[in-house]
Design an enzyme around this catalytic site. Structure first.
Site, PDB file in Angstrom:
ATOM      1  N   GLN A 114     -12.173   8.069  -1.423  1.00 16.19           N
ATOM      2  CA  GLN A 114     -11.360   7.237  -2.321  1.00 16.19           C
ATOM      3  C   GLN A 114     -10.162   7.978  -2.920  1.00 16.19           C
ATOM      4  OE1 GLN A 114     -14.922   6.628  -4.946  1.00 16.19           O
ATOM      5  NE2 GLN A 114     -13.422   6.663  -6.598  1.00 16.19           N
TER       6      GLN A 114
ATOM      7  N   ARG B  91      -9.827  11.787 -16.629  1.00 18.16           N
ATOM      8  CA  ARG B  91      -8.442  12.223 -16.375  1.00 18.16           C
ATOM      9  C   ARG B  91      -7.657  12.458 -17.670  1.00 18.16           C
ATOM     10  NH1 ARG B  91      -9.142   8.799 -11.414  1.00 18.16           N
ATOM     11  NH2 ARG B  91      -9.008  10.290  -9.700  1.00 18.16           N
TER      12      ARG B  91
ATOM     13  N   LEU C 283     -11.532   6.090 -22.812  1.00 19.97           N
ATOM     14  CA  LEU C 283     -12.037   7.386 -22.346  1.00 19.97           C
ATOM     15  C   LEU C 283     -12.002   7.468 -20.830  1.00 19.97           C
ATOM     16  CD1 LEU C 283     -12.688   7.892 -25.240  1.00 19.97           C
ATOM     17  CD2 LEU C 283     -14.930   8.718 -24.577  1.00 19.97           C
TER      18      LEU C 283
ATOM     19  N   LEU D  67     -19.277  13.786 -17.166  1.00 21.34           N
ATOM     20  CA  LEU D  67     -19.701  12.672 -18.020  1.00 21.34           C
ATOM     21  C   LEU D  67     -19.180  12.816 -19.453  1.00 21.34           C
ATOM     22  CD1 LEU D  67     -23.407  12.282 -16.814  1.00 21.34           C
ATOM     23  CD2 LEU D  67     -21.325  11.250 -15.875  1.00 21.34           C
TER      24      LEU D  67
ATOM     25  N   GLY E 182     -17.854   7.647 -22.709  1.00 18.00           N
ATOM     26  CA  GLY E 182     -17.670   6.366 -22.017  1.00 18.00           C
ATOM     27  C   GLY E 182     -18.777   6.145 -20.984  1.00 18.00           C
ATOM     28  N   HIS E 183     -19.137   7.216 -20.240  1.00 17.95           N
ATOM     29  CA  HIS E 183     -20.237   7.097 -19.264  1.00 17.95           C
ATOM     30  C   HIS E 183     -21.563   6.840 -19.999  1.00 17.95           C
ATOM     31  CE1 HIS E 183     -17.508   9.727 -16.734  1.00 17.95           C
ATOM     32  NE2 HIS E 183     -17.811   8.766 -15.875  1.00 17.95           N
TER      33      HIS E 183
HETATM   34  O1  PAF Z   1     -15.678   4.791 -11.058  1.00 16.17           O
HETATM   35  C1  PAF Z   1     -16.090   5.804 -10.436  1.00 16.17           C
HETATM   36  O2  PAF Z   1     -16.452   6.828 -11.014  1.00 16.17           O
HETATM   37  C2  PAF Z   1     -16.105   5.771  -8.918  1.00 16.17           C
HETATM   38  O3  PAF Z   1     -15.033   5.032  -8.410  1.00 16.17           O
HETATM   39  C3  PAF Z   1     -17.441   5.266  -8.341  1.00 16.17           C
HETATM   40  C4  PAF Z   1     -17.728   3.846  -8.742  1.00 16.17           C
HETATM   41  C5  PAF Z   1     -18.560   6.179  -8.818  1.00 16.17           C
HETATM   42  C6  PAF Z   1     -17.398   5.326  -6.811  1.00 16.17           C
HETATM   43  O4  PAF Z   1     -17.153   6.616  -6.352  1.00 16.17           O
END
Ligand code: PAF
Length: 291
Positions: free
Chosen positions: A63, A191, A188, A35, A38-39
């Site tokens: 993903q 990565r 932010l 985190l 931005g989060h």
């Molecule tokens: O944006 C993200 O961090 C991810 O793609 C999410 C929405 C948590 C799904 O894994």
């Protein structure tokens, strides 16, 4: 105030069922952890819309494609828990891959928002948005939020989630939170850690290129729009390459559908994904055409 931490589906579900029984409104921010400010800003957006805030931290293997950074994705649970405690988040759901997907580590059932799969980031990250839609659907079923917040930085992800929620009549309100940038304009992202100090200076130019395209699109009349956009895209890509980026795409699209823009589209988005050193950066500027 203590942060309740749950590692199992049953644990978090029991908590959110109890809140629902008490008629409390549940707000949710799904994340993959590590985190940053931005989060934290997503929680600032969420807070006025709910009574209880839930965060999930789960690096979702579905993903990530082969050769992507699933293995090296930064996992910083202790530090994340401290930040969540500071901002008075009520509950954290932090499952293992086994807890989410069982011993097979995958889901037989997949959610696909088909027209988004092969567009923009989808064209470069096969299966990525199917993995995102599947995990977000599953997280919504587990957490049962009334409202969930996603960053506009991941513009295509937000469009995929809005489409899924609408198509499947899911009863959760989706809020997009404006992209959080540092003083240089760099969006932010976890990565950004893959960038060296020199690359960070270059990375900040990405936003300037997007703003420049937006400003010129805004000044173009309807009759010049098509040729203006194609010149701007070609010049923008050349500028990025000169600076050392390897662009995957740079484009102007209809902001509501992500379909190619037309002169009737008033709400537009300039989207980019570009590699710089070890990082793949994405960014966008979303605007309503002035003329
Ligand atoms: O944006 C993200 O961090 C991810 O793609 C999410 C929405 C948590 C799904 O894994």
């Amino acid at each position: 105030m203590t942060l309740e931490v749950h590692h199992t589906i049953a644990g978090i579900a029991a908590q959110t069922h109890e809140w629902r029984a008490q008629r409390l409104r549940i707000g949710f921010v799904p994340t993959m952890g590590n985190l940053h400010d931005g989060h934290i800003d997503l929680f600032r957006t969420l807070r006025p819309h709910c009574d209880r805030m839930v965060c999930s931290i789960f690096a979702n293997p579905l993903q990530f494609g082969e050769g992507e950074d699933f293995g090296m994705y930064p996992r910083t649970l202790e530090a994340d828990m401290e930040r969540l405690t500071e901002i008075e988040c009520d509950s954290l759901f932090a499952p293992s891959v086994d807890a989410m997907y069982g011993l097979l580590g995958m889901s037989h059932t997949k959610v696909s928002v088909k027209h988004m799969n092969n567009r923009y980031c989808g064209a470069f990250r096969e299966g990525h948005f199917i993995g995102v839609a599947t995990v977000v659907n599953k997280l919504f079923n587990i957490v049962l939020p009334h409202v969930a917040v996603f960053g506009e930085k991941d513009f295509q992800q937000l469009a995929v989630i809005r489409q899924m929620v609408s198509d499947l009549s899911m009863s959760v309100d989706i809020i997009g939170s404006p992209t959080y940038r540092d003083a240089s304009g760099l969006a932010l992202s976890s990565r950004n850690q893959y960038l060296t100090a020199d690359e960070k200076v270059v990375a900040a130019e990405l936003y300037k290129v997007l703003c420049d395209i937006r400003n010129k699109v805004n000044r173009a009349s309807d009759s010049e729009l098509e040729s203006t956009v194609s010149n701007l895209i070609a010049n923008g890509k050349a500028r990025l390459e000169e600076m050392g980026f390897r662009p995957d795409y740079l484009d102007v699209a209809n902001a509501l559908t992500l379909a190619p823009f037309s002169v009737d589209s008033r709400e537009l988005v300039v989207l980019v994904a570009a590699r710089l050193g070890k990082a793949r950066l994405i960014d966008n500027v979303h605007f309503v055409r002035e003329r």
